[in-house]
Enzyme design. Structure first.
Site, PDB file in Angstrom:
ATOM      1  N   LYS A 482       0.842  -1.200   0.000  1.00 20.26           N
ATOM      2  CA  LYS A 482       0.000   0.000   0.000  1.00 20.26           C
ATOM      3  C   LYS A 482       0.876   1.248   0.000  1.00 20.26           C
ATOM      4  O   LYS A 482       2.090   1.177   0.249  1.00 20.26           O
ATOM      5  CB  LYS A 482      -0.920  -0.012   1.226  1.00 20.26           C
ATOM      6  CG  LYS A 482      -0.196  -0.018   2.568  1.00 20.26           C
ATOM      7  CD  LYS A 482      -1.177  -0.117   3.713  1.00 20.26           C
ATOM      8  CE  LYS A 482      -0.432  -0.121   5.055  1.00 20.26           C
ATOM      9  NZ  LYS A 482      -1.360  -0.167   6.198  1.00 20.26           N
ATOM     10  N   ARG A 581      -9.940   0.016  16.071  1.00 19.39           N
ATOM     11  CA  ARG A 581      -9.919   0.814  14.848  1.00 19.39           C
ATOM     12  C   ARG A 581     -11.052   0.341  13.939  1.00 19.39           C
ATOM     13  O   ARG A 581     -11.994   1.073  13.696  1.00 19.39           O
ATOM     14  CB  ARG A 581      -8.548   0.693  14.162  1.00 19.39           C
ATOM     15  CG  ARG A 581      -8.329   1.687  13.058  1.00 19.39           C
ATOM     16  CD  ARG A 581      -6.885   1.729  12.618  1.00 19.39           C
ATOM     17  NE  ARG A 581      -6.424   0.479  12.010  1.00 19.39           N
ATOM     18  CZ  ARG A 581      -5.223   0.334  11.457  1.00 19.39           C
ATOM     19  NH1 ARG A 581      -4.356   1.340  11.456  1.00 19.39           N
ATOM     20  NH2 ARG A 581      -4.876  -0.819  10.916  1.00 19.39           N
ATOM     21  N   TYR A 708      17.337  31.264   3.207  1.00 21.51           N
ATOM     22  CA  TYR A 708      16.236  32.145   3.550  1.00 21.51           C
ATOM     23  C   TYR A 708      16.242  32.510   5.032  1.00 21.51           C
ATOM     24  O   TYR A 708      16.588  31.690   5.896  1.00 21.51           O
ATOM     25  CB  TYR A 708      14.896  31.475   3.231  1.00 21.51           C
ATOM     26  CG  TYR A 708      14.583  31.375   1.757  1.00 21.51           C
ATOM     27  CD1 TYR A 708      14.478  32.525   0.977  1.00 21.51           C
ATOM     28  CD2 TYR A 708      14.385  30.144   1.154  1.00 21.51           C
ATOM     29  CE1 TYR A 708      14.182  32.437  -0.383  1.00 21.51           C
ATOM     30  CE2 TYR A 708      14.086  30.037  -0.201  1.00 21.51           C
ATOM     31  CZ  TYR A 708      13.986  31.196  -0.966  1.00 21.51           C
ATOM     32  OH  TYR A 708      13.698  31.113  -2.303  1.00 21.51           O
ATOM     33  N   MET A 757      12.647  24.778  -1.158  1.00 20.95           N
ATOM     34  CA  MET A 757      11.761  23.851  -1.859  1.00 20.95           C
ATOM     35  C   MET A 757      12.553  22.809  -2.648  1.00 20.95           C
ATOM     36  O   MET A 757      12.223  21.621  -2.627  1.00 20.95           O
ATOM     37  CB  MET A 757      10.836  24.611  -2.816  1.00 20.95           C
ATOM     38  CG  MET A 757       9.862  23.692  -3.557  1.00 20.95           C
ATOM     39  SD  MET A 757       8.769  24.563  -4.691  1.00 20.95           S
ATOM     40  CE  MET A 757       7.685  25.402  -3.538  1.00 20.95           C
TER      41      MET A 757
END
Length: 814
Positions: A482, A581, A708, A757
């Site tokens: 998954k 759950r 930055y 980024m």
């Protein structure tokens, strides 16, 4: 090999049924990767874990007409049988005879770590000096070693073979099969140490291989090894290597920015080294010791060391443009490596494939005979297109039956634009180094980002097999794929697992299962979280849903009825045992059994989830989960009147609670080489390596800032490297500003400033020999995946699933 069936039977005291005069030149042991049926026999290997006789029919369907087996199956007509008492013993007897009747010089490599890389380095250095045969991959076991030895042919002058043992009393049997003239002992470490009473017992077992060796080369830095070798083999030529000056071969000088100097019995051998970690340099001294014993001159040794290529870069699978998969095997080319590459192709089910093949260089043999054999191998694969590069191979283009193109060099092929026309194929690049066909990889690959995620498929198989070793042979295994197989690529991982007969695959949502079905995955797939709108899709694509409530049960059954499905549809019942759950509770079981008896559904399995199997302090809670599961599943079995599969163990459950394995287990992070148990962790192999490169190195003056918001300010002249990976690639911003570190030249370099980024900056002032273009490890060995997850204050699952799709995935199989 070149024996008749009758000769093989005589050598091994076997019985023949059929044509005794058939010639056998190859023995196939895996029906899935039979790359050639000409003069090939299939051996059905029976072990305590599995029976190869289950795959006899598959081998016959592929065209094999000689079967080696412990039993005959008369329903298969026109087959020649070699009937043996024990398939493994047969293989070892034949290999022993074959080896002892060959005329080659042999090198046997054993140890805990480093066997494969030293073997591959030796092969890289020696294949064009002597016709050389070597163990494929890591074939070094009771079965792997005999298969390796059977590759020897009359043209070979040198053989390099790995020998591996994992339990006491195994080496004596292997030494009886293979007794090398030159014995090489690599690092002795923790691998398989748990199976021995002491390190001394482990060493005693390993060095049995050298009983008949003329020369023994060993790591003398290990004092117990040094003592044992000298005591047991005082009458042999002994050569110790390592860092200690007491060794005959040792690192004399290892100074930053200067050449490594190795002292060999007083001779100095100097060479540059980009990697200076202890294991790499120790392996290099072992390599030099062997090359000197084989009388390779110093100048050539240095040249060969400079040309060494990382072993893990062979046979890499890369996502290509236009839906292609590119298999890059551009290190070297000979018949053995061509056969290995063709076997690798069999693991992919793309119907169309193309081959780029160059001249075979450095082999002293008749060209006509060589390329006739090459063309026979290639023709059996039914390539759509074959691209031949080089003057020599082009002369024999008419031998190739596919659509064939010839080129003088790689540049001419690139300029022809033929490769750009290929779509939805698997493309094998197989060539000698001098042709530089890796340039084709650069043209064909889909993503050209310097940042890559490497996935070692063999390591996944190793980790699965380790977990299987803790289970009964009959226990099934389900692999969780998954979330894009935890970020590694669900199709690529699933296809590999399907090839290796995994019993079930598990996905979270129907869309994940549909994508696998569309790409040809036929293994049963459980959908762990089936959404209401997906039920028709689940049925259409033959997926199997988890059912955890009456609402889901009723809605899914309605979908089955609407679909017109006329058989009992397989479902999987989730039982609640304490995680709270999803799942049916004990007071619902009577109603559940009644409801199921009224519907055209079949409970394929019943299962539950352990909440705390990785936490020893929660053992009592976990044991209570087993108690509840046992009681409720048994009750439901009684009510249903049949026994579905039962499963509750996850990866940590397999290693901590194997007594509760029931009928099936589920493996997830364990197959990726991660375990909360430090002792188990030692037995697993690292699967994932996140890498990038240094884009630029700058000197930042005292008082200047980086990145930055000026979050990092240098308080002295500081060397800063910029690397092309950032939070868009899955690196969380929270590990910037010296929280996390990355690996450069085996040294941890702290991240400085805010992560951008697409970029980040690291402080490399303490990294030796650092330069632009150097590889940077985000995680693998240093830092490890677990350490990186620690920087991120999370778990390894989240780290892996957060890696951006824009990061190129490369699938490695040695």
């Amino acid at each position: 090999m070149n024996y008749t069936v009758q000769q093989i039977a005589k050598i091994t005291n076997a019985e023949v049924i059929g044509d005794k005069n058939l010639v056998v030149k190859n023995i196939a042991y895996d029906s899935r990767i039979i790359y050639s049926i000409k003069n090939t026999a299939f051996i059905a290997i029976n072990t305590h874990k599995n029976s190869g006789e289950k795959f006899i029919e598959a081998a016959i369907d592929r065209g094999i007409n000689v079967i080696i087996s412990e039993h005959q199956y008369p329903q298969f007509d026109n087959i020649t049988w070699i009937i043996v008492k024990n398939s493994v013993d047969f293989l070892q007897q034949l290999a022993k005879y074959h080896f002892e009747n060959s005329h080659l010089r042999s090198i046997g490599i054993t140890g805990s770590n480093g066997k494969t890389i030293v073997k591959e380095w030796l092969y890289q250095c020696l294949w064009n000096e002597f016709p050389t045969v070597k163990s494929p991959k890591s074939f070094n076991s009771q079965i792997g070693l005999p298969l390796s030895l059977l590759q020897i042919n009359d043209s070979h002058q040198l053989g390099i073979f790995e020998v591996g043992i994992s339990h006491p009393n195994e080496m004596e049997k292997l030494e009886n099969i293979f007794h090398p003239q030159i014995g090489l002992l690599t690092h002795i470490g923790n691998a398989h140490a748990a199976n021995f009473s002491s390190e001394e017992e482990l060493i005693d077992e390993k060095i049995k291989l050298f009983k008949d060796s003329e020369v023994i080369i060993y790591n003398g830095d290990h004092s117990l090894v040094d003592q044992k070798i000298k005591n047991v083999y005082a009458d042999k030529k002994l050569i110790s290597y390592g860092f200690k000056k007491e060794n005959q071969v040792f690192i004399k000088k290892n100074t930053k920015d200067e050449n490594i100097i190795v002292d060999y019995f007083g001779e100095e051998i100097s060479f540059p080294a980009h990697q200076r970690d202890e294991s790499t340099l120790t392996n290099a001294t072992a390599l030099i010791a062997v090359l000197k014993v084989l009388e390779v001159e110093n100048k050539k040794i240095v040249e060969k060391i400079n040309l060494l290529k990382a072993v893990e870069m062979r046979l890499e699978a890369i996502e290509g443009i236009k839906g292609n998969i590119v298999i890059n095997d551009s290190f070297n080319l000979d018949l053995d490596s061509l056969k290995t590459a063709l076997q690798f192709l069999k693991e992919y089910n793309k119907p169309k494939k193309s081959l780029v093949l160059t001249d075979i260089v450095g082999v002293n043999t008749n060209s006509q005979e060589l390329y006739e054999e090459v063309s026979e191998l290639v023709n059996e694969q039914h390539f759509d297109s074959v691209f031949l590069i080089g003057d020599e191979i082009s002369k024999f283009s008419d031998l190739f039956k596919s659509k064939t193109y010839t080129f003088i060099d790689t540049k001419e092929l690139i300029e022809s634009k033929h490769l750009s026309e290929i779509e939805n194929q698997i493309i094998l690049l197989k060539g000698a180094r001098k042709f530089e066909i890796e340039k084709l990889k650069d043209i064909l690959e889909l993503r050209k980002h310097d940042t890559v995620l490497e996935i070692n498929l063999n390591a996944i198989l190793h980790n699965i097999n380790y977990h299987k070793s803790l289970l009964k042979p009959t226990t099934k295994m389900m692999a969780m794929v998954k979330a894009n197989a935890y970020g590694l690529g669900s199709y690529e991982i699933s296809e590999f697992l399907q090839h290796h007969h995994i019993d079930y695959l598990g996905v979270a949502f129907a869309d994940e299962g549909v994508e696998l079905r569309k790409k040809g995955i036929t293994t049963p797939i459980i959908v762990m979280n089936p959404e209401q709108h997906s039920y028709q899709t689940i049925i259409e694509y033959n997926l199997e849903p988890e059912i955890y409530s009456f609402r889901v049960l009723e809605l899914f059954y309605e979908a089955v009825q609407k679909s017109g499905y006329d058989k009992k549809y397989p479902i999987h019942i989730k039982l609640e045992t304490g995680m709270h759950r999803l799942g049916f509770k004990d007071f619902e079981l009577d109603q559940l059994s009644e409801t199921l008896s009224e519907k055209n559904l079949k409970v394929q399995s019943m299962f539950s989830h352990l909440s705390s199997s990785d936490m020893p302090e929660e053992r009592e809670f976990t044991m209570n989960q087993f108690k509840v599961f046992d009681k409720n599943s048994n009750y439901l079995i009684e009510k249903l009147g049949y026994a579905p599969l039962r499963h509750i163990l996850n990866s940590s459950g397999i290693t901590s609670y194997a007594d509760h394995q029931y009928d099936m287990v589920r493996i997830g992070i364990g197959m990726l080489g991660e375990s909360p148990d430090s002792e188990i962790q030692k037995q697993l192999q690292s699967v994932v390596s996140f890498k990038t490169v240094i884009s630029q190195i700058s000197m930042v003056e005292n008082g200047e800032s980086v990145g930055y918001s000026r979050r990092f300010k240098a308080d002295h002249l500081t060397k800063i490297a910029t690397i092309p990976v950032g939070y868009a690639d899955g690196i969380p911003r929270l590990i910037g500003n010296q929280v996390g570190s990355l690996g450069v030249n085996k040294t941890l370099a702290p991240i400085v400033g805010n992560i951008c980024m697409d970029m980040m900056m690291i402080n490399v002032e303490n990294v030796p020999n650092v330069k632009e273009g150097d590889m940077v490890t985000v995680f693998n060995a240093k830092p490890s995946l677990k350490e990186f997850a620690g920087y991120c204050k999370t778990i390894t699952y989240e780290v892996l699933t957060s890696i951006s799709p824009r990061v190129k995935r490369i699938y490695i199989k040695d």
